[in-house]
Design a protein around this motif. Structure first.
Motif, short mmCIF file in Angstrom:
data_model
loop_
_atom_site.label_atom_id
_atom_site.label_comp_id
_atom_site.label_asym_id
_atom_site.label_seq_id
_atom_site.Cartn_x
_atom_site.Cartn_y
_atom_site.Cartn_z
N VAL A 153 -15.62 1.00 -15.97
CA VAL A 153 -15.25 -0.33 -15.45
C VAL A 153 -14.17 -0.97 -16.68
O VAL A 153 -14.92 -1.14 -17.71
CB VAL A 153 -16.37 -1.20 -15.23
N SER A 183 -11.73 -4.70 -17.09
CA SER A 183 -11.71 -5.98 -16.57
C SER A 183 -10.30 -6.51 -17.02
O SER A 183 -10.02 -6.26 -18.25
CB SER A 183 -12.79 -7.10 -16.86
N LYS A 218 -3.15 -13.92 -8.78
CA LYS A 218 -4.03 -13.13 -8.04
C LYS A 218 -4.01 -13.58 -6.47
O LYS A 218 -4.17 -12.86 -5.56
CB LYS A 218 -5.48 -13.55 -8.57
N ASN A 265 -3.96 -4.88 -2.39
CA ASN A 265 -5.10 -4.52 -2.96
C ASN A 265 -5.14 -4.47 -4.36
O ASN A 265 -4.67 -3.26 -4.82
CB ASN A 265 -5.70 -3.33 -2.29
N ASP A 311 -7.23 -4.04 -7.05
CA ASP A 311 -7.80 -2.99 -7.46
C ASP A 311 -7.39 -1.53 -7.47
O ASP A 311 -7.25 -0.92 -8.53
CB ASP A 311 -9.53 -2.95 -6.87
N LYS A 312 -6.96 -1.45 -6.18
CA LYS A 312 -6.16 -0.38 -5.97
C LYS A 312 -4.83 -0.09 -6.69
O LYS A 312 -4.67 0.93 -7.02
CB LYS A 312 -6.07 0.01 -4.29
N ARG A 359 -5.75 0.75 -10.50
CA ARG A 359 -6.24 1.91 -10.53
C ARG A 359 -4.97 3.16 -10.69
O ARG A 359 -4.80 3.90 -11.41
CB ARG A 359 -7.24 2.02 -9.63
#
Length: 74
Positions: free
Chosen positions: A4, A6, A14, A23, A25-26, A29
């Protein structure tokens, strides 16, 4: 296995991204995974370049002669 991380960004950034249905996070990633692939590819290319540093280039006409010999052998 995963880990994880941050990231701190401005609240309005945001909120706007979420408002547009992104998204976060997506996206983060995927960006990091693509960056990883680029870094690994560069690493491989550099290692190949180092391996090929001492390889002498083929003599002039080698390809032409090689192809001709191959064609004539059949």
């Amino acid at each position: 296995m995963s880990t994880v991380i941050s990231v701190r960004i401005k609240k309005e950034v945001k909120e706007e991204l979420e408002r547009y249905g992104i998204n976060i996070d997506k996206e983060v990633r995927e960006f990091l995974e693509e960056l990883y692939l680029k870094v690994k590819a560069k690493e491989y290319v550099n290692s190949w370049a180092k391996l090929l540093e001492n390889v002498k280039p083929s003599e002039k006409g080698f390809s032409e002669t090689s192809v001709r010999e191959d064609r004539e052998s059949h």
